[in-house]
Structure formats: C-alpha cells, structure tokens
Motif scaffolding. Structure first.
Motif, PDB file in Angstrom:
ATOM      1  N   ALA A  64       3.040   4.095   1.837  1.00 39.55           N
ATOM      2  CA  ALA A  64       3.646   3.756   2.996  1.00 39.55           C
ATOM      3  C   ALA A  64       5.108   3.610   3.352  1.00 39.55           C
ATOM      4  O   ALA A  64       5.826   3.239   2.225  1.00 39.55           O
ATOM      5  CB  ALA A  64       3.221   2.774   4.459  1.00 39.55           C
ATOM      6  N   VAL A  65       6.356   4.654   2.941  1.00 38.05           N
ATOM      7  CA  VAL A  65       8.028   4.432   2.951  1.00 38.05           C
ATOM      8  C   VAL A  65       7.929   3.477   3.083  1.00 38.05           C
ATOM      9  O   VAL A  65       9.332   2.409   2.394  1.00 38.05           O
ATOM     10  CB  VAL A  65       8.579   5.598   3.729  1.00 38.05           C
ATOM     11  N   GLY A  66       8.136   2.789   4.192  1.00 36.38           N
ATOM     12  CA  GLY A  66       8.490   2.078   5.064  1.00 36.38           C
ATOM     13  C   GLY A  66       8.205   0.644   4.378  1.00 36.38           C
ATOM     14  O   GLY A  66       8.872  -0.235   4.261  1.00 36.38           O
ATOM     15  N   PHE A  67       6.902   0.613   3.583  1.00 35.81           N
ATOM     16  CA  PHE A  67       6.835  -0.699   2.727  1.00 35.81           C
ATOM     17  C   PHE A  67       6.988  -0.775   1.145  1.00 35.81           C
ATOM     18  O   PHE A  67       6.929  -1.607   0.875  1.00 35.81           O
ATOM     19  CB  PHE A  67       4.900  -0.927   3.120  1.00 35.81           C
ATOM     20  N   LEU A  68       7.591   0.430   1.004  1.00 37.29           N
ATOM     21  CA  LEU A  68       8.153   0.396  -0.304  1.00 37.29           C
ATOM     22  C   LEU A  68       9.592   0.339  -0.200  1.00 37.29           C
ATOM     23  O   LEU A  68       9.984  -0.121  -1.518  1.00 37.29           O
ATOM     24  CB  LEU A  68       7.720   1.748  -1.118  1.00 37.29           C
ATOM     25  N   GLU A 117      -1.613  -5.661 -16.419  1.00 41.11           N
ATOM     26  CA  GLU A 117      -2.022  -4.509 -16.186  1.00 41.11           C
ATOM     27  C   GLU A 117      -3.612  -4.039 -15.784  1.00 41.11           C
ATOM     28  O   GLU A 117      -3.686  -3.110 -15.299  1.00 41.11           O
ATOM     29  CB  GLU A 117      -1.076  -3.730 -17.573  1.00 41.11           C
ATOM     30  N   ASP A 118      -4.151  -5.126 -15.346  1.00 38.89           N
ATOM     31  CA  ASP A 118      -5.498  -5.031 -15.602  1.00 38.89           C
ATOM     32  C   ASP A 118      -5.856  -5.272 -13.801  1.00 38.89           C
ATOM     33  O   ASP A 118      -7.336  -5.257 -13.592  1.00 38.89           O
ATOM     34  CB  ASP A 118      -6.433  -5.980 -16.528  1.00 38.89           C
ATOM     35  N   ARG A 119      -5.159  -5.228 -13.515  1.00 38.21           N
ATOM     36  CA  ARG A 119      -5.335  -6.063 -12.145  1.00 38.21           C
ATOM     37  C   ARG A 119      -4.359  -4.948 -10.909  1.00 38.21           C
ATOM     38  O   ARG A 119      -4.354  -5.870  -9.736  1.00 38.21           O
ATOM     39  CB  ARG A 119      -5.012  -7.840 -11.903  1.00 38.21           C
ATOM     40  N   VAL A 120      -4.128  -3.947 -10.918  1.00 43.78           N
ATOM     41  CA  VAL A 120      -3.229  -3.445 -10.024  1.00 43.78           C
ATOM     42  C   VAL A 120      -3.752  -1.737 -10.336  1.00 43.78           C
ATOM     43  O   VAL A 120      -4.248  -1.017 -11.959  1.00 43.78           O
ATOM     44  CB  VAL A 120      -1.578  -2.857 -10.935  1.00 43.78           C
ATOM     45  N   GLY A 121      -3.729  -1.422  -9.084  1.00 41.71           N
ATOM     46  CA  GLY A 121      -4.338   0.237  -9.306  1.00 41.71           C
ATOM     47  C   GLY A 121      -3.349   0.894  -7.361  1.00 41.71           C
ATOM     48  O   GLY A 121      -2.517   0.301  -6.912  1.00 41.71           O
ATOM     49  N   LEU A 122      -4.412   1.675  -7.214  1.00 42.56           N
ATOM     50  CA  LEU A 122      -3.403   2.722  -6.659  1.00 42.56           C
ATOM     51  C   LEU A 122      -4.236   2.517  -4.684  1.00 42.56           C
ATOM     52  O   LEU A 122      -5.391   2.814  -4.556  1.00 42.56           O
ATOM     53  CB  LEU A 122      -3.984   3.806  -6.636  1.00 42.56           C
ATOM     54  N   GLY A 123      -3.615   2.466  -3.763  1.00 44.06           N
ATOM     55  CA  GLY A 123      -4.284   2.121  -2.322  1.00 44.06           C
ATOM     56  C   GLY A 123      -3.578   2.931  -1.447  1.00 44.06           C
ATOM     57  O   GLY A 123      -2.689   2.491  -0.639  1.00 44.06           O
ATOM     58  N   SER A 124      -3.974   4.284  -1.689  1.00 46.80           N
ATOM     59  CA  SER A 124      -2.704   5.093  -0.602  1.00 46.80           C
ATOM     60  C   SER A 124      -2.476   4.794   0.915  1.00 46.80           C
ATOM     61  O   SER A 124      -1.142   5.238   1.079  1.00 46.80           O
ATOM     62  CB  SER A 124      -2.853   6.427  -1.212  1.00 46.80           C
ATOM     63  N   ASP A 125      -3.621   5.209   1.896  1.00 50.86           N
ATOM     64  CA  ASP A 125      -3.329   5.153   2.646  1.00 50.86           C
ATOM     65  C   ASP A 125      -3.265   6.709   3.430  1.00 50.86           C
ATOM     66  O   ASP A 125      -2.435   6.621   4.727  1.00 50.86           O
ATOM     67  CB  ASP A 125      -2.175   3.958   3.338  1.00 50.86           C
ATOM     68  N   PHE A 126      -3.643   7.758   2.312  1.00 48.08           N
ATOM     69  CA  PHE A 126      -3.865   8.762   2.724  1.00 48.08           C
ATOM     70  C   PHE A 126      -4.063   9.009   4.558  1.00 48.08           C
ATOM     71  O   PHE A 126      -5.367   7.903   4.830  1.00 48.08           O
ATOM     72  CB  PHE A 126      -4.949  10.033   2.476  1.00 48.08           C
ATOM     73  N   ASP A 127      -3.428   9.964   5.306  1.00 47.63           N
ATOM     74  CA  ASP A 127      -3.977   9.843   6.751  1.00 47.63           C
ATOM     75  C   ASP A 127      -3.985   8.912   7.222  1.00 47.63           C
ATOM     76  O   ASP A 127      -4.528   9.050   8.542  1.00 47.63           O
ATOM     77  CB  ASP A 127      -5.570  10.718   6.691  1.00 47.63           C
ATOM     78  N   GLY A 128      -2.937   7.731   6.928  1.00 47.68           N
ATOM     79  CA  GLY A 128      -2.557   6.618   7.611  1.00 47.68           C
ATOM     80  C   GLY A 128      -1.615   6.107   7.560  1.00 47.68           C
ATOM     81  O   GLY A 128      -1.350   5.268   7.992  1.00 47.68           O
ATOM     82  N   ALA A 129      -0.459   7.215   6.717  1.00 45.71           N
ATOM     83  CA  ALA A 129       1.018   6.382   7.030  1.00 45.71           C
ATOM     84  C   ALA A 129       1.796   8.227   6.798  1.00 45.71           C
ATOM     85  O   ALA A 129       1.177   8.918   6.044  1.00 45.71           O
ATOM     86  CB  ALA A 129       1.340   5.654   5.226  1.00 45.71           C
ATOM     87  N   GLN A 130       2.934   7.723   6.283  1.00 49.44           N
ATOM     88  CA  GLN A 130       4.207   8.750   6.282  1.00 49.44           C
ATOM     89  C   GLN A 130       4.132   8.672   5.139  1.00 49.44           C
ATOM     90  O   GLN A 130       4.540   7.469   4.582  1.00 49.44           O
ATOM     91  CB  GLN A 130       5.118   8.352   6.799  1.00 49.44           C
ATOM     92  N   ILE A 131       3.376   9.110   4.005  1.00 52.24           N
ATOM     93  CA  ILE A 131       3.767   8.548   2.321  1.00 52.24           C
ATOM     94  C   ILE A 131       5.866   9.656   1.958  1.00 52.24           C
ATOM     95  O   ILE A 131       5.694  10.979   2.376  1.00 52.24           O
ATOM     96  CB  ILE A 131       2.779   9.607   1.468  1.00 52.24           C
ATOM     97  N   PRO A 132       5.518   9.669   0.895  1.00 50.56           N
ATOM     98  CA  PRO A 132       6.739  10.228  -0.017  1.00 50.56           C
ATOM     99  C   PRO A 132       6.797  11.911  -0.078  1.00 50.56           C
ATOM    100  O   PRO A 132       5.851  11.940  -0.487  1.00 50.56           O
ATOM    101  CB  PRO A 132       7.011   8.946  -1.646  1.00 50.56           C
ATOM    102  N   PRO A 133       7.388  12.526   0.581  1.00 50.69           N
ATOM    103  CA  PRO A 133       7.290  14.050   0.378  1.00 50.69           C
ATOM    104  C   PRO A 133       6.650  14.334  -1.045  1.00 50.69           C
ATOM    105  O   PRO A 133       6.424  15.785  -0.899  1.00 50.69           O
ATOM    106  CB  PRO A 133       9.014  14.331   1.431  1.00 50.69           C
ATOM    107  N   ASP A 134       8.287  14.137  -2.318  1.00 54.07           N
ATOM    108  CA  ASP A 134       7.561  14.456  -3.312  1.00 54.07           C
ATOM    109  C   ASP A 134       6.746  14.468  -3.396  1.00 54.07           C
ATOM    110  O   ASP A 134       5.770  14.997  -4.099  1.00 54.07           O
ATOM    111  CB  ASP A 134       8.743  13.634  -4.733  1.00 54.07           C
ATOM    112  N   LEU A 135       5.980  13.144  -2.736  1.00 48.56           N
ATOM    113  CA  LEU A 135       3.784  13.333  -2.905  1.00 48.56           C
ATOM    114  C   LEU A 135       3.499  14.620  -2.341  1.00 48.56           C
ATOM    115  O   LEU A 135       2.660  15.466  -2.780  1.00 48.56           O
ATOM    116  CB  LEU A 135       3.792  12.013  -2.687  1.00 48.56           C
TER     117      LEU A 135
END
Length: 352
Positions: A262-266, A294-312
């Motif tokens: 989500a852009v507002g949290f980035l 580096e073993d405790r980080v992943g991705l948690g997009s919030d797809f379909d629940g947030a405004q995401i970066p347009p280049d993504l």
C-alpha cells in the motif's frame, strides 16, 4: 523480464471482490477482466503461487462518512474507526466468503491448504495454494465455539482485529503520523482466543493490532510472532507500521513480516498517492532484512485491498518487482527466500 519466481503472498482481499458481486464470480476468478488486482490468468502470468486469502467483514456505509481517500492523500490524518460489528451480523458474511473459497477449490484451480506439505503439493500440481485467513475475528463469538467450526473448514490463520474493535481487542486507526500505541490491549476473551489458537496451531496475525495488543500476544503466545502485511514505522510513521521495538520482538520469537504494498504505508510522507519505481518498497525491505534477518522477511501485498505502486500495477507485475530486487543487489537465494521460502519456514514453525 526475469524468469518467473514463485511468489507466496501474505495477504489478499480477493474474496471481498467475490462477496460484492457473487453472480459474476466465475468471470471474476477465471478470466482477466482487467478489474481489481487479482484473477487466475494474471496470477499465472505473474508467478503468484498462493497466499493468505482473507475473510474480512466490511463495515456498513453511512451517509455522513468522511472522504477517507481524500484525507489519506493529505496528511496529517486520523480516520475515525467504524463501530464493532456484532457476531450475529458478521457470521453470515464470513460464511459467504468462506463458501466462495471452497467453490474456488471445487472448481479445480485452487487448493485450500492446511500444512506446508499441502502448499507444496498444490504448487506442484499447478494450483493456487490458499490459506484461509480471517482479518478480524468478528465471526467468532467470545465462547470460541465458532473458532473450532472455522478450523474444521480450513482456517489456519487469524487476526484478532481489523482496525475497528472486536470482542477480542483493539486495532490501530489509520493515522499519520502516529505511534501504534493507540488504545487498550487484548480483552479477556482475546487472551482466551490466543491460547485456543495456539492449541489449534492457528497462526495469529498481528498486522492490524495496536501496540498493547501486540505486547499481550507476545506475552501469551507460544508461537512465533507474525505480521502478514506490515511495513517499517521508522521509514513511514503510520500507526499501521511496526516500530523497531516490535520488529526486535518478532525477531526474538523467530517470527516473520510480509511487506505491504500500500503506497500510503510505504511513502515517508504518508501520502496515499502513487510513486514511480520500486525504491520505497526496497527501502522497507532493506530495513526489515536488517532488523529481522534475511530468513524472516517476505511479501504481503494486500492485493485487492490497497492502492499499490503503478509500476507494479497488479499481480501480473510481480516479475517487475523481482527484477527490481535483483537490480538492487539481492542475489537469487535471497530473492527466493523473500518470494516464498521464508513463508514456508515460518508456517512450519507455527503449524509444526
């Protein structure tokens, strides 16, 4: 563009789209309508192997609700939270959403997974590997009986709150700038919920919980601390983001954080407006890796629940994010950890 790297994702709200238009669910799921951010064709195109599918009970709209989107584009802001939703009102909505996920499984291109072995088997079969997750426990009463029913239906991950209060605790409001220390901790029912989730091996998600609730879970739970879709408060001081103290507690528990898109949290300025490129996402990833390892980080997009970066753009744009990680200096083993391996290891630690 790089070869597809499988991505296992910490959070999406696709079931909410199906809830809003159930008559069109076959089209919404099986075809690329260029609506929203997720569907089966775009998942396949982007290398999306699976993730946490959220059951979220939307708050009723009121005629006098403020323009939340406008306020989040113009910090500082502190958005009022909707009132608690009663169990009796939440239950049929949650039932409908879980029904949609089970329909997706019956349709044949998705599998509801109850173990990491299930996830890997689904991926090997070319199916989307779905974890049934509840974002807010409104559809569970304080007696916790419904928790056992949902567990039998496949529930393996639960956030005690979305941002509004529940019978179990208090979430953070959407506020910038703001500490996550915004209210009381878990209720007595919330403390019982943590213990019962531990007994059932249901993962507890901390992403919307306020700081006192976070502390209560940390004190009570015997499982690693997990935030499925949260970012770094030291970079973007939103109430929704995690402080370095919280990140240290997650690391100490051998837990996990998934990066929220989500852009507002980035953005450092907290403005919920698009930005070019991937630099803010990479800045948060760098900090998370430094804080957690580096073993405790992943991705948690919030797809379909947030405004995401347009280049993504949407889920089909995941290869562009992977390419940006590579250009940033992340090597192939680290990218695989961030994309899926760390989630598998964290779920093994929680589920056993």
């Amino acid at each position: 563009m790089s070869d597809l790297v499988p991505v296992f994702d910490g959070h999406n709200d696709f079931l909410l789209r199906l809830l809003r238009d159930p008559e069109a669910r076959a089209t919404t799921w099986l075809t690329n309508t260029e609506q929203g951010q997720l569907d089966l064709p775009r998942m396949k195109a982007g290398g999306f192997a699976g993730g946490f599918f959220a059951v979220y009970i939307p708050s009723p709209k009121a005629h006098n609700d403020p323009d939340f989107e406008r306020l989040m584009r113009n910090p500082p802001y502190n958005l009022p939270l909707p009132p608690e939703i009663p169990f009796e009102q939440a239950l049929p909505v949650a039932m409908a959403m879980v029904g949609h996920l089970h329909w997706m499984e019956r349709e044949g291109h998705l599998a509801i997974c109850r173990s990491t072995a299930d996830i890997k088997a689904a991926m090997a079969a070319g199916k989307i590997a779905a974890i049934l997750h509840m974002e807010g426990a409104e559809a569970i009463g304080p007696d916790l009986d419904a928790l056992h029913v949902w567990h039998a239906a496949g529930l393996r991950s639960l956030g005690p709150v979305w941002s509004r209060p529940t019978a179990f605790g208090h979430g953070v409001p959407f506020a910038f700038p703001s500490s996550p220390d915004t209210g009381d901790g878990l209720t007595e029912a919330g403390k019982r919920l943590v213990k019962e989730c531990n007994a059932l091996k249901v993962m507890i998600d901390l992403s919307h919980l306020n700081e006192k609730g976070f502390n209560d879970v940390a004190a009570l739970s015997d499982a690693p601390l997990i935030a499925t879709h949260s970012n770094v408060h030291a970079i973007c001081p939103s109430s929704r983001n995690l402080t370095d103290r919280q990140l240290a507690m997650i690391r100490e528990s051998d837990g996990m954080v998934g990066l929220n898109y989500a852009v507002g949290f980035l953005r450092e300025d907290g403005v919920a407006e698009p930005f070019d490129g991937f630099d803010p996402m990479l800045r948060h990833l760098d900090h998370l890796i430094e804080a957690l390892g580096e073993d405790r980080v992943g991705l948690g997009s919030d797809f379909d629940g947030a405004q995401i970066p347009p280049d993504l753009g949407d889920v089909a744009g995941l290869p562009r994010l992977i390419d940006a990680m590579r250009a940033h200096g992340y090597d192939a083993p680290l990218i695989e950890k961030l994309a899926h391996r760390n989630w598998f290891a964290a779920l093994d630690r929680v589920w056993g």
